[in-house]
Scaffold this motif. Structure first.
Motif, short mmCIF file in Angstrom:
data_model
loop_
_atom_site.label_atom_id
_atom_site.label_comp_id
_atom_site.label_asym_id
_atom_site.label_seq_id
_atom_site.Cartn_x
_atom_site.Cartn_y
_atom_site.Cartn_z
N HIS A 257 0.87 -1.08 0.13
CA HIS A 257 -0.08 0.08 0.05
C HIS A 257 0.85 1.25 0.15
O HIS A 257 0.50 2.40 -0.09
CB HIS A 257 -1.06 -0.10 1.30
N GLU A 258 2.15 1.30 0.24
CA GLU A 258 2.96 2.34 0.10
C GLU A 258 3.38 2.36 -1.40
O GLU A 258 3.57 3.82 -1.80
CB GLU A 258 4.19 2.01 1.13
N ILE A 259 3.31 1.43 -2.09
CA ILE A 259 3.78 1.68 -3.44
C ILE A 259 2.55 1.78 -4.43
O ILE A 259 2.74 2.71 -5.60
CB ILE A 259 4.52 0.24 -4.07
N GLU A 260 1.50 1.22 -4.25
CA GLU A 260 0.43 1.40 -5.32
C GLU A 260 -0.06 2.77 -5.46
O GLU A 260 -0.22 2.96 -6.63
CB GLU A 260 -0.88 0.64 -4.75
N PRO A 261 -0.04 3.72 -4.76
CA PRO A 261 -0.43 5.13 -4.82
C PRO A 261 0.43 5.97 -5.97
O PRO A 261 0.28 6.66 -6.63
CB PRO A 261 -0.43 5.93 -3.77
N LEU A 262 1.83 5.41 -5.47
CA LEU A 262 3.13 5.83 -6.57
C LEU A 262 2.74 5.39 -7.75
O LEU A 262 2.86 6.24 -8.96
CB LEU A 262 4.12 5.56 -6.15
N LEU A 263 2.68 4.20 -8.07
CA LEU A 263 2.53 3.47 -9.41
C LEU A 263 1.11 4.12 -10.01
O LEU A 263 1.34 4.42 -11.40
CB LEU A 263 2.34 2.01 -9.24
N GLN A 264 0.13 4.33 -9.28
CA GLN A 264 -1.15 4.80 -10.04
C GLN A 264 -0.79 6.16 -10.36
O GLN A 264 -1.12 6.58 -11.66
CB GLN A 264 -2.22 4.88 -9.22
N ASP A 265 -0.09 7.08 -9.70
CA ASP A 265 0.19 8.49 -10.14
C ASP A 265 1.18 8.46 -11.21
O ASP A 265 1.34 9.50 -12.10
CB ASP A 265 0.69 9.17 -9.04
N PHE A 266 2.15 7.43 -11.16
CA PHE A 266 3.05 7.38 -12.51
C PHE A 266 2.30 7.36 -13.74
O PHE A 266 2.61 7.63 -14.70
CB PHE A 266 3.92 6.42 -12.30
N SER A 267 1.08 6.26 -13.63
CA SER A 267 0.38 6.10 -14.93
C SER A 267 -0.50 7.19 -15.16
O SER A 267 -0.54 7.57 -16.50
CB SER A 267 -0.43 4.95 -14.87
N LYS A 268 -0.92 8.04 -14.44
CA LYS A 268 -1.68 9.23 -14.78
C LYS A 268 -1.08 10.37 -15.28
O LYS A 268 -1.51 10.99 -15.77
CB LYS A 268 -2.52 9.50 -13.34
N THR A 269 0.43 10.35 -14.87
CA THR A 269 1.16 11.70 -15.05
C THR A 269 2.07 11.28 -16.32
O THR A 269 2.86 12.03 -16.65
CB THR A 269 1.74 12.16 -14.03
N GLY A 270 1.75 10.19 -16.85
CA GLY A 270 2.69 9.91 -18.26
C GLY A 270 4.07 9.39 -18.04
O GLY A 270 4.87 9.52 -19.04
N TYR A 271 4.52 8.99 -16.88
CA TYR A 271 5.68 8.18 -16.71
C TYR A 271 5.73 6.67 -16.93
O TYR A 271 6.77 6.11 -17.16
CB TYR A 271 6.04 8.38 -15.08
N LEU A 272 4.52 6.20 -16.98
CA LEU A 272 4.44 4.80 -17.48
C LEU A 272 3.71 4.62 -18.55
O LEU A 272 2.46 5.31 -18.81
CB LEU A 272 3.78 3.82 -16.29
N ARG A 273 3.90 3.53 -19.45
CA ARG A 273 3.20 3.23 -20.74
C ARG A 273 1.65 2.67 -20.15
O ARG A 273 1.57 1.98 -19.30
CB ARG A 273 3.75 2.16 -21.66
N GLU A 274 0.78 3.00 -20.89
CA GLU A 274 -0.44 2.36 -20.83
C GLU A 274 -0.43 0.82 -21.15
O GLU A 274 0.32 0.38 -22.05
CB GLU A 274 -1.58 3.02 -21.72
#
Length: 275
Positions: A257-274
């Motif tokens: 649960h420490e990692i999941e919010p970061l990962l979700q935000d990375f996706s929303k802000t274009g740091y990770l591929r869809e």
């Protein structure tokens, strides 16, 4: 009284306190004749939280709360004749047991029971007792008392709790043979299995923007570092190393649960591929 029915809690005040005590605590087992090793050696402790049940309580949010307050104790989930037990150390789930599973699978079993309507109770322990019990898993080992041994020594005549080579408590809970459950120096956080946290077991592909985020010579790196700090930098570097979030959590001893919010935000802000 059923196998998983708790006895009447009788928690001495010095059992919950973390200050050293001169006398050795004589603990009483919380559960009568349970099969899992972990449950067998859980001491009586009045619940801090009782009757938690879906959908009124979000179990993931509750575990996150326990992590934030660095709580020590154990959680019991009960549904009919099914039970699961989870040990919490410094707010992290570090050991678990159910009828036919231990570790991550038993943690998953607790969540499954909860989703089916199980009642949850949470019982506090001292830092010392939680650490001693953190090594109780699916098998006992040959006992070898060293000057720094921390863990549980189980015998047909009862159990002895050791911390740094000293006896801190005893309990009239037994095994039919002699064995030891040594506690790790730093108990490791259990990670949910793929069936319950599939997102944590996938690899992710960073975009060019994501790659620039960990390159110190780029402007993107400065804004990324300012927003996410070292936790974000560490996670993005792990993604670039092709690690899954679960592997990264295990390596850094983090809760998902420490990692999941970061990962979700990375996706929303274009740091990770869809996808």
């Amino acid at each position: 009284m059923g196998d998983d029915e708790p006895a009447v809690p009788e928690t001495p005040t010095n059992e919950i306190a973390d200050e050293p005590v001169d006398l050795i605590d004589e603990l009483k087992p919380m559960y009568t004749s349970p099969a899992p090793f972990l449950a067998r050696f859980l001491p009586q402790s009045a619940p801090t939280y009782l009757g938690l049940r879906a959908p009124y309580c979000d179990l993931h949010a509750f575990l996150k709360y326990l992590h934030e307050i660095a709580w020590h104790g154990y959680i019991h989930a009960s549904l009919g004749d099914q039970s699961a037990y989870v040990l919490v150390f410094e707010g992290r789930t570090v050991a678990a047991a159910a009828a036919s599973a231990t570790g991550e699978q038993a943690l998953g079993e607790m969540l499954n029971l909860y989703e089916q309507g199980a009642d949850i109770s949470a019982h506090p322990l001292s830092h010392t007792l939680a650490h001693v019990l953190s090594g109780v898993g699916s098998r006992a080992w040959k006992f070898n008392l060293t000057e720094d041994f921390t863990g549980l020594h189980a015998r047909p005549s009862g159990a002895i709790f050791y911390a740094r080579g000293e006896i801190v408590a005893t309990m009239p809970a037994t095994l039919p043979y002699e064995g030891a459950f040594p506690a790790p120096l730093r108990p490791q956080t259990l990670i949910l299995p793929r069936s319950l946290a599939g997102w944590a077991h996938h690899t992710y592909s960073p975009t060019l923007r994501g790659r620039d985020a960990v390159n110190p010579i780029t402007d993107i790196h400065l804004s990324f570092k300012a927003k996410y700090g070292p936790p974000g930098i560490g996670l993005m570097k792990a993604i670039l190393q092709n690690l899954t979030p679960a592997e990264y959590a295990m390596r850094e001893d983090l809760a998902l649960h420490e990692i999941e919010p970061l990962l979700q935000d990375f996706s929303k802000t274009g740091y990770l591929r869809e996808g």
